[in-house]
Enzyme design. Sequence first.
Site, mmCIF file in Angstrom:
data_model
loop_
_atom_site.group_PDB
_atom_site.id
_atom_site.type_symbol
_atom_site.label_atom_id
_atom_site.label_comp_id
_atom_site.label_asym_id
_atom_site.label_seq_id
_atom_site.Cartn_x
_atom_site.Cartn_y
_atom_site.Cartn_z
ATOM 1 C CG ASN A 117 -0.426 0.727 2.410
ATOM 2 O OD1 ASN A 117 -0.523 1.957 2.486
ATOM 3 N ND2 ASN A 117 0.191 0.000 3.335
ATOM 4 C CG PHE A 121 -0.137 9.477 6.953
ATOM 5 C CD1 PHE A 121 -0.421 8.296 7.602
ATOM 6 C CD2 PHE A 121 1.102 10.079 7.186
ATOM 7 C CE1 PHE A 121 0.511 7.703 8.450
ATOM 8 C CE2 PHE A 121 2.031 9.498 8.035
ATOM 9 C CZ PHE A 121 1.732 8.313 8.664
ATOM 10 C CB SER A 186 4.046 5.682 7.146
ATOM 11 O OG SER A 186 3.569 5.646 5.818
ATOM 12 C CG ASN A 188 3.167 4.524 1.746
ATOM 13 O OD1 ASN A 188 3.932 4.129 0.875
ATOM 14 N ND2 ASN A 188 2.411 3.715 2.468
ATOM 15 C CB THR A 189 4.711 10.635 4.721
ATOM 16 O OG1 THR A 189 3.308 10.368 4.759
ATOM 17 C CG2 THR A 189 4.931 12.128 4.911
ATOM 18 C CE LYS A 228 2.714 0.430 12.721
ATOM 19 N NZ LYS A 228 1.304 0.307 12.354
ATOM 20 C CG ASN A 257 4.346 1.316 9.467
ATOM 21 O OD1 ASN A 257 3.621 0.886 8.569
ATOM 22 N ND2 ASN A 257 4.142 2.496 10.031
HETATM 23 C C1 LIG Z 1 -3.855 -0.200 3.758
HETATM 24 C C2 LIG Z 1 -2.958 -0.031 4.950
HETATM 25 C C3 LIG Z 1 -2.930 1.185 5.615
HETATM 26 C C4 LIG Z 1 -2.100 1.373 6.723
HETATM 27 N N1 LIG Z 1 -2.097 2.587 7.369
HETATM 28 C C5 LIG Z 1 -1.305 2.750 8.473
HETATM 29 C C6 LIG Z 1 -1.300 3.982 9.191
HETATM 30 O O1 LIG Z 1 -2.051 4.908 8.876
HETATM 31 N N2 LIG Z 1 -0.465 4.104 10.245
HETATM 32 C C7 LIG Z 1 0.364 3.084 10.646
HETATM 33 O O2 LIG Z 1 1.119 3.230 11.619
HETATM 34 N N3 LIG Z 1 0.363 1.903 9.992
HETATM 35 C C8 LIG Z 1 -0.444 1.705 8.928
HETATM 36 N N4 LIG Z 1 -0.438 0.511 8.270
HETATM 37 C C9 LIG Z 1 0.464 -0.575 8.751
HETATM 38 C C10 LIG Z 1 -0.270 -1.559 9.669
HETATM 39 O O3 LIG Z 1 -0.754 -0.923 10.824
HETATM 40 C C11 LIG Z 1 0.701 -2.698 10.096
HETATM 41 O O4 LIG Z 1 1.727 -2.151 10.878
HETATM 42 C C12 LIG Z 1 1.309 -3.391 8.889
HETATM 43 O O5 LIG Z 1 0.277 -3.716 7.969
HETATM 44 C C13 LIG Z 1 2.068 -4.660 9.270
HETATM 45 O O6 LIG Z 1 1.267 -5.587 9.921
HETATM 46 P P1 LIG Z 1 0.585 -6.842 9.142
HETATM 47 O O7 LIG Z 1 1.672 -7.486 8.319
HETATM 48 O O8 LIG Z 1 0.093 -7.709 10.253
HETATM 49 O O9 LIG Z 1 -0.501 -6.261 8.294
HETATM 50 C C14 LIG Z 1 -1.271 0.300 7.172
HETATM 51 C C15 LIG Z 1 -1.321 -0.930 6.495
HETATM 52 C C16 LIG Z 1 -2.146 -1.111 5.396
HETATM 53 C C17 LIG Z 1 -2.153 -2.441 4.695
#
Ligand SMILES: Cc1cc2nc3c(=O)[nH]c(=O)nc-3n(C[C@H](O)[C@H](O)[C@H](O)COP(=O)(O)O)c2cc1C
Length: 299
Positions: A117, A121, A186, A188-189, A228, A257
């Site tokens: 993804n 934000f 993240s 993505n920023t 995080k 993350n």
């Molecule tokens: C579509 C999407 C949006 C996310 N948005 C955020 C976010 O706004 N802030 C954040 O700290 N992590 C964000 N994450 C990361 C998740 O909170 C998590 O840390 C990450 O997906 C790894 O865990 P997982 O492998 O169990 O999914 C996002 C993940 C996805 C897939």
Amino acid sequence: MNWVYRHGLRPALFTQDAESVHEFTLRQLRRASASEFACEALESVFGAPNLPVQLFGLNFPNPIGLAAGMDKKAQAVCAWAALGFGFSELGGVTWHAQPGNQRPRVFRAVREEAIVNRMGFNNDGATALAATLRDWRARDRWPAHPVGINLGKSKITPRENAAEDYANSFRVLRELADFFVVNVSSPNTANLRQLQDKTALDEILAALNEVESQASATHARRKPILVKIAPDLSFEALDEILELATRRQLAGIVATNTTIARPPAADARTLTVYGEAGGLSGRPLRARSTELVRHLYRQ
Ligand SMILES: Cc1cc2nc3c(=O)[nH]c(=O)nc-3n(C[C@H](O)[C@H](O)[C@H](O)COP(=O)(O)O)c2cc1C
């Protein structure tokens, strides 16, 4: 239910764009959240057994929580508890409202049980989130589990003003949630992950502590603050964050993350998804994030 979902519903949903399905699901859960009856019905099917955990002054009914990014705008606050989660981390939210990156920005690698993804934000800003949370409370719709908020940096805010940006969001949201997560990881920023650098992170934590000390002048209880981290950090960089964690009285570290790394792809379809810019999450991330958790625990 599980069989029907895995073999019927999910394959059907997976024929559609990932973010559109996400939005559709959230709309249904928002409706459910507004209704006590619907939440009770959800809980009777999906509710989790009690496995209580006490941590940083909060009581978690069980240790499995909803990660940030699922409910960025707090649309379904009551549904998450009804679905069995022991806590929910809402957001990421930024001080300024922002649209995020252009769509499409979420890509499934179905075989790998992974997602790339680059949402960026997308959210309505901290003041709007505060209004939504107040509205849920006013309607007496609030979950019985701890609610956290994930704080990000606004895209338009330059790196040197990052601390103020986080502190502004924290100030308007502080009284509305149980714990806060400073997201400096993240991918993505632009340049956000540079805020994991010791000096930059220290500045952010100092600014949040300043907001805390203003609040505690009014006898408010200290809010747990966590950081995080990215799975792409070295162990040395992690140790620096741990040193800060002690000095700045952090309640914990959220690991991890999404990653900017990509494992080898087994087929052409996966290769195309892995070729997309953004953060990878899901099964391929598990080994690396567990490695970091192991290191954090050891230290
Ligand atoms: C579509 C999407 C949006 C996310 N948005 C955020 C976010 O706004 N802030 C954040 O700290 N992590 C964000 N994450 C990361 C998740 O909170 C998590 O840390 C990450 O997906 C790894 O865990 P997982 O492998 O169990 O999914 C996002 C993940 C996805 C897939």
